[in-house]
Design an enzyme around this catalytic site. Structure first.
Site, PDB file in Angstrom:
ATOM      1  N   CYS A   1       1.006  -1.298   0.330  1.00  0.00           N
ATOM      2  CA  CYS A   1      -0.133   0.023  -0.218  1.00  0.00           C
ATOM      3  C   CYS A   1       0.842   1.410  -0.509  1.00  0.00           C
ATOM      4  CB  CYS A   1      -0.907  -0.265   1.739  1.00  0.00           C
ATOM      5  SG  CYS A   1      -1.320   1.405   1.399  1.00  0.00           S
TER       6      CYS A   1
ATOM      7  N   CYS B   1      -0.262   3.968   0.751  1.00  0.00           N
ATOM      8  CA  CYS B   1      -0.978   5.490   1.094  1.00  0.00           C
ATOM      9  C   CYS B   1      -0.489   5.670   2.401  1.00  0.00           C
ATOM     10  CB  CYS B   1      -2.362   4.814   0.932  1.00  0.00           C
ATOM     11  SG  CYS B   1      -3.162   4.606  -0.153  1.00  0.00           S
TER      12      CYS B   1
END
Lengths: 138, 90
Positions: free
Chosen positions: A47, A49
């Site tokens: 991920c 993010c």
């Protein structure tokens, strides 16, 4: 599932600073069976993010004089069996990745869920970890 | 903030708390926000009948939430606030 080629540098970021990678449930159980002292388990993730700041944050934090004695990592979305087994050791906490669990004498004493990494820089992540290391690993 | 995926809101990828005029609180990973909808993924909902919202939110801030909905679209007109969960001190 992402290509192993894509994921390898993300694994290497942690194994390169001393993390033992746990890829099976048995390896997780063996690592968790050693209860004495302090241990940091990082649930790694692709991920962008959050994981992009999690790994550098961990690296910075481990430059601190107070630090966990043992380091291990499982890779969510890649090593499913190992990740599920690791999460079983803190089953009352909602799963998220990346995340980090600090144990002292086998007991979970500090947890960093994904949302406390998202949107922050590596130094901010490291600051939180250093504070936990000072409290539990000094 | 966010991961700046093309065409997505700046909060894309960030776990947020959405307050609404109906007193429900939503915690989930923001997928997108536009003039009509706030779209969240892996969403937990606190309703007034669930008890103290502050205690629920404190636990969410400390550990995260158990998702009840894989994806949820909230009417933007009902939304009174959106803020990252990570900004709430556990």
């Amino acid at each position: 599932m992402y290509s192993p080629l894509l994921v390898k540098p993300m694994r290497d970021e942690l194994t390169g600073i001393g993390f033992r990678e746990l890829t099976t449930a048995e390896e997780v159980d063996q690592w968790m069976a050693e209860k004495e002292g302090t241990a940091l388990l990082v649930i790694n993730s692709v991920c962008g993010c959050a994981a992009g700041m999690a790994r550098p944050g961990v690296r910075l934090a481990l430059e601190h004089p107070a630090r966990p004695q043992r380091l291990a990592t499982v890779f969510a979305g890649q090593d499913a069996e190992a990740t599920a087994r690791a999460r079983g050791y803190f089953a009352d906490i909602p799963p998220s990745s990346p995340s980090m669990a600090l144990f002292k004498d086998g007991e979970l004493v500090y947890f960093v869920p994904r949302h406390r990494i998202e949107g922050r820089d590596a130094e901010a992540v490291a600051q939180d970890l250093r504070a936990a290391f000072d409290q539990y690993c000094a | 903030m966010g991961t700046f995926h093309q065409g997505k809101h700046a909060l894309h990828g960030i776990t947020v708390v959405v307050g609404t005029a109906g007193d429900e609180l939503y915690v989930g990973r923001c997928d997108d926000v536009d003039e009509r909808l706030v779209v969240l993924l892996d969403v937990a909902v606190h309703r007034p009948e669930d008890g103290e919202a502050s205690a629920w939110l404190e636990r969410a801030a400390r550990f995260g939430v158990w998702p009840e909905h894989r994806r949820l679209a909230i009417d933007r007109q009902r939304v009174t606030s959106i803020r990252p969960l990570g900004e709430i001190s556990p």
